[in-house]
Design a protein around this motif. Structure first.
Motif, short mmCIF file in Angstrom:
data_model
loop_
_atom_site.label_atom_id
_atom_site.label_comp_id
_atom_site.label_asym_id
_atom_site.label_seq_id
_atom_site.Cartn_x
_atom_site.Cartn_y
_atom_site.Cartn_z
N ILE A 102 0.92 -1.00 0.00
CA ILE A 102 -0.24 -0.05 -0.46
C ILE A 102 1.26 1.42 -0.54
CG2 ILE A 102 -2.00 1.62 1.38
CD1 ILE A 102 -2.55 -1.62 -0.20
N ILE A 106 2.91 -0.25 4.66
CA ILE A 106 2.16 -0.78 4.74
C ILE A 106 2.17 -2.00 4.04
CG2 ILE A 106 -0.33 -0.71 5.25
CD1 ILE A 106 0.11 2.46 6.14
N CYS A 107 1.54 -2.81 4.23
CA CYS A 107 1.25 -3.54 2.75
C CYS A 107 0.21 -4.99 3.54
CB CYS A 107 2.64 -4.83 3.03
SG CYS A 107 3.64 -4.06 2.57
N GLU A 108 -0.60 -5.36 3.26
CA GLU A 108 -1.85 -6.59 2.73
C GLU A 108 -1.09 -7.57 2.48
OE1 GLU A 108 -4.85 -4.40 1.29
OE2 GLU A 108 -5.21 -3.19 3.46
N SER A 110 -2.86 -11.76 1.74
CA SER A 110 -4.39 -12.88 1.51
C SER A 110 -3.15 -14.12 1.73
CB SER A 110 -4.89 -12.33 0.67
OG SER A 110 -4.14 -12.98 -0.28
N ALA A 123 -6.30 -13.30 6.07
CA ALA A 123 -6.01 -12.01 5.74
C ALA A 123 -5.53 -11.05 6.71
CB ALA A 123 -7.59 -11.00 5.26
N ARG A 125 -3.36 -7.34 7.36
CA ARG A 125 -2.77 -5.71 7.15
C ARG A 125 -1.32 -6.18 8.01
NH1 ARG A 125 -4.45 -1.10 4.67
NH2 ARG A 125 -3.61 0.93 5.76
N GLU A 127 2.38 -3.06 9.25
CA GLU A 127 2.68 -1.98 8.99
C GLU A 127 3.94 -1.97 9.80
OE1 GLU A 127 0.12 0.80 11.08
OE2 GLU A 127 -2.08 -0.06 9.89
N VAL A 135 1.25 -6.96 12.60
CA VAL A 135 -0.40 -7.07 12.05
C VAL A 135 -1.15 -6.37 12.96
CG1 VAL A 135 -2.13 -8.65 12.17
CG2 VAL A 135 0.24 -9.71 11.63
#
Length: 141
Positions: A102, A106-108, A110, A123, A125, A127, A135
């Motif tokens: 992101i 920040i990453c997301e 799955s 899932a 997120r 940071e 997480v």
């Protein structure tokens, strides 16, 4: 006759720089995928009762930690009431990880986790704070 622009490096140097920057980006993506994989594996093992939750204390923010603690307690309570297998999740294994950046910090991700009887989705997120990925949102299906 060849014309070389004075302000541009030769093509070979440009290609090498581009390859180096894409390799660095690939290494960063691989790094976050490995982090997401290990946290997802550990979280599902916590639900299975084969790993203590305290091992994830540094990887989860306080809200995620409390939520996972609550869900693990409910899972154990349900397993104790059911007459079937006392261990509800047997040998979970991460099958795939997809990560989306992101921003720089920040990453997301799955993740698909396979168990003996089913597959489940995870899932999260992540940071990065002070160089450490944590997480901040976690959903386990």
């Amino acid at each position: 006759m060849s014309v070389v622009a004075a302000d541009r490096p030769p093509i070979r140097q440009r290609v090498q720089r581009a390859a180096a920057s894409s390799a660095a980006k690939g290494a960063a993506d691989t790094d976050i995928r490995l982090v997401a994989r290990s946290i997802a594996q550990a979280a599902v093992e916590v639900l299975a009762g084969t790993r203590p939750l305290v091992q994830l204390s540094g990887s989860l923010d306080p809200d995620c930690y409390v939520a996972l603690q609550h869900r693990a307690a409910l899972t154990r309570k349900h397993a104790a009431r059911s007459k079937g297998n006392p261990q509800p999740h047997l040998s979970p294994m991460v099958r795939s990880v997809r990560a989306c950046s992101i921003s720089e910090s920040i990453c997301e991700a799955s993740i698909v986790v396979a168990e003996e009887g089913r597959c489940r989705a995870v899932a999260m997120r992540l940071e990065r704070t002070d160089g450490v990925w944590q997480v901040t949102a976690l959903e386990i299906g």
